[in-house]
Design an enzyme around this catalytic site. Sequence first.
Site, PDB file in Angstrom:
ATOM      1  N   THR A 384       3.874  -4.775  -1.312  1.00 40.24           N
ATOM      2  CA  THR A 384       3.522  -5.591  -0.154  1.00 40.24           C
ATOM      3  C   THR A 384       4.222  -6.941  -0.253  1.00 40.24           C
ATOM      4  OG1 THR A 384       1.652  -6.828  -1.093  1.00 40.24           O
ATOM      5  CG2 THR A 384       1.227  -4.587  -0.312  1.00 40.24           C
ATOM      6  N   ASP A 385       4.451  -7.558   0.890  1.00 37.60           N
ATOM      7  CA  ASP A 385       4.850  -8.959   0.842  1.00 37.60           C
ATOM      8  C   ASP A 385       3.608  -9.799   0.587  1.00 37.60           C
ATOM      9  OD1 ASP A 385       6.397 -11.240   0.878  1.00 37.60           O
ATOM     10  OD2 ASP A 385       7.492 -10.672   2.684  1.00 37.60           O
ATOM     11  N   TYR A 386       3.838 -11.043   0.209  1.00 37.30           N
ATOM     12  CA  TYR A 386       2.787 -11.925  -0.294  1.00 37.30           C
ATOM     13  C   TYR A 386       1.659 -12.082   0.728  1.00 37.30           C
ATOM     14  CZ  TYR A 386       1.025 -15.837  -3.131  1.00 37.30           C
ATOM     15  OH  TYR A 386       0.265 -16.668  -3.929  1.00 37.30           O
ATOM     16  N   SER A 388       0.127  -9.898   2.576  1.00 38.78           N
ATOM     17  CA  SER A 388       0.167  -9.147   3.835  1.00 38.78           C
ATOM     18  C   SER A 388      -1.001  -8.187   4.007  1.00 38.78           C
ATOM     19  CB  SER A 388       1.497  -8.395   3.967  1.00 38.78           C
ATOM     20  OG  SER A 388       1.705  -7.511   2.893  1.00 38.78           O
TER      21      SER A 388
END
Length: 841
Positions: A384-386, A388
Amino acid sequence: MIGTWSAPLQTSVAKINLTFLIEKNESYHVTVKTEPLPLNIVIQDVKVEGNKLLATGIFMVFEEKELEMELLFSEDTFSGNMNLGTLGKLHFEGVKGEDNSLSEKLLKEVQTYRQSRQIQERTEAEIHEEIDKLLNKMTLTEKIGQMSQCQASQFSFGGEVDSDPPEQLIAEGKAGSVLGAFDIHKVFELQKIAVEKSRLGIPLFFNADVIHGYQTIFPVPLAWSSSWDMEAVKRACAISAKEAAASGITYNHGPMVDVTRDPRWGRVVEGAGEDPYLGSLMASAMVEGFQGESLANEETLIACLKHFVAYGAAEGGRDYNTVDISEGTMRNVYLPPFIAGLKANAASVMNAFNIFQGIPVAGNKSLMQDLLRDELGFDGMVITDYGSIDELVIHGIAKDNKEAAKLAVDAALDIEMVTTSYSKHLPSLIGEGRVNEEQLDEAVRRILYYKYKIGIMDDPFRYIRPDFEEKYHYCNEHLEESRELAKKSIVLLKNDGVLPFQKDHGKVAIIGPFANSKDLLGPWQFSKYGNETITLLDGIIGKVHHRSKLLHAEGCKVDNEIVGGFEEAVRLAQQAEVIILALGESSGMSGEAASRMSLELPSIQKQLAEEIVKLGKPTILVLTNGRPLVLDWFDKNMNAIVETWFLGSQAGHAIADVLYGDYNPAGKLTMSFPYTTGQVPVYYNHYTTGRPLTTMNQQEKFISKYLDGPNEPLYPFGYGLNYTTFSYSEIELTKKVMSRNESISASVTIINTGNFAGEEVVQLYIQDLYGSVVRPVKELKGFKKIYLQSGESMEVTFTITENDLKYFAADNSYKAETGEFKLYIGTNSRDVKEVGFELID
């Protein structure tokens, strides 16, 4: 106190070696080097009182902060205090001389851990057998731990996260990867905890954003895409991996392969521009560079394609904003670079922040499972992106973080970056039967597979190599590669003949905030060698015979005035035969969370330029920036414009090589430059409309045009001048009708009609004139770089097949439709020759 002094400094982030070089000519000067964490300290004012030295200055990690320092010296020892803002007021004690003991001690300690560890060669079946054995031993907590990432310290890349210390999480088997371990000693410390204290001893991934260099910094990706040189980009990524892996980094949060059409979006600096074909070639080159021929090689990194998918289509160019595009646009424009990166065997993918078809990507099963995994066949790790997963709640797609965790697992997201929705809520979701433990098993299998592939399951410490840090970081070979790519990345936007300079030219005034600035590295870099960046002034000093012929004034700061700065700049410029205006954006004005409403240079810089232009002297604009800018006024008032972007560690040398003709610029834009911000997004491969603007109907009212400006950009995609000129013959086709199993060859003859040898990027575009859906006015389908001496000619041939004509059509299939096409070949997307052909069944 004159000389070199060193001291260890313990911060909340890492243990740092401080090295002070204190010199005195007419006044005292202090240079500070920090390693392994780059604090980029610049001392501006120094005051000495007996054996006490007081200094103020700035330091920068992500943003510039003020610094205060006090040093107290005795004969061979010294002590000091340094106020580092968020890192606190820190005390240290040290000795005279340079101290390399930290690295030497670490090397000896690591060697004792590695003596009995050998990498085993395993077949795929053997790897999966080992994974199954390990999986059978794992508790639910340990499985979720492998799917959870923690930060190396309290230092944060995003919002603060309520979490236990990393040492505790790792010892309890609750973390499988670590973000932000800038310090090789920290990597070693945390890896030892994982191996020695966690129940199963599973080693950690160490993740970082290695976007355009690790210690040796290369041009930002938007710049290096302007080289149109895939092999050079591949080498840059390989060097970046080599330097990062020596410091214990194993998992890269890059490359970014988002297609970007709106220069207001700060993250255009991280991508390859507006074209999916060129973006696809770049994606392949970057993955191949980072991952090398084998991930078992300890000088490679796991590559992670980001951000899947369509993050570059954020409305208004505002970061983290809504994306609302069609399935066809997603597949024809934004998806191709990801497909290319997957074909290059990228081991990881990161989700985008945006929504697609109303569903945030982090919880979008149709994108992440159905498209990415099932249709495209990706079986690697998705991270995942930070934040998200947590943001699914803020978006309004999940009631709470528990529901968000379920959506993310159902979308086959394997690793949660730093936040804690998985660790807090997956146990109860499984207990309630809402998530199957088999879903976790599949995620953990993918994670463990790559831990075996990179060799850390056999030797957890193989990437911790302080001796290779010293050998590779910022070495001459890597700096030379950076300089070469920087030269290739420069784009000459205008030149009335004032360039190139002669080395015996008269006096040159270098004016502007980037005349002697080291802020040439750009965003997303963490080099501890920032203070050694070659400035524009440094580069030009290396070219002139007499230093007295160079005049320099800052004139103004990037975004504010200097008292008396204009007057000093004008006074010096009046003494010069030619003026270089060094203007642009600071690094903080580009990158993540750096969207801009206006694409103009800051007004203070425009005012400085207006004062300089009044002198009526030949003036060259040298730009430092991370996005296309509005340059209409400069195009009308400058004699030459040189787009240098953020070129990296050797920026000044590369720019001087171009200005003085030691290198003939051949870069070509990969994003269009608008006349005005109101045009954006403006890009070459747009659709036609039912009422298009043409040369014949410009005076009509009811057509698709602006009342107050042109439709076309100032500088189009593919544009870039040279110190020489090239002429193109008409296109010759081997035939004008092609069946599906055939090909057509298209040839042009290029002649170097100028006085310099030079390189040209010959570009091929195709237009599908009619089909089941409207197609772009032209699409890049190939290019070739050629080098010609003055007067030399060369025939360039392209081969077109059915595959070049395929697109995602109205019936949701990829196909080429029969009918008429136009083929264009030229020096950019605007200035082309054209010919027609037909595809038949």
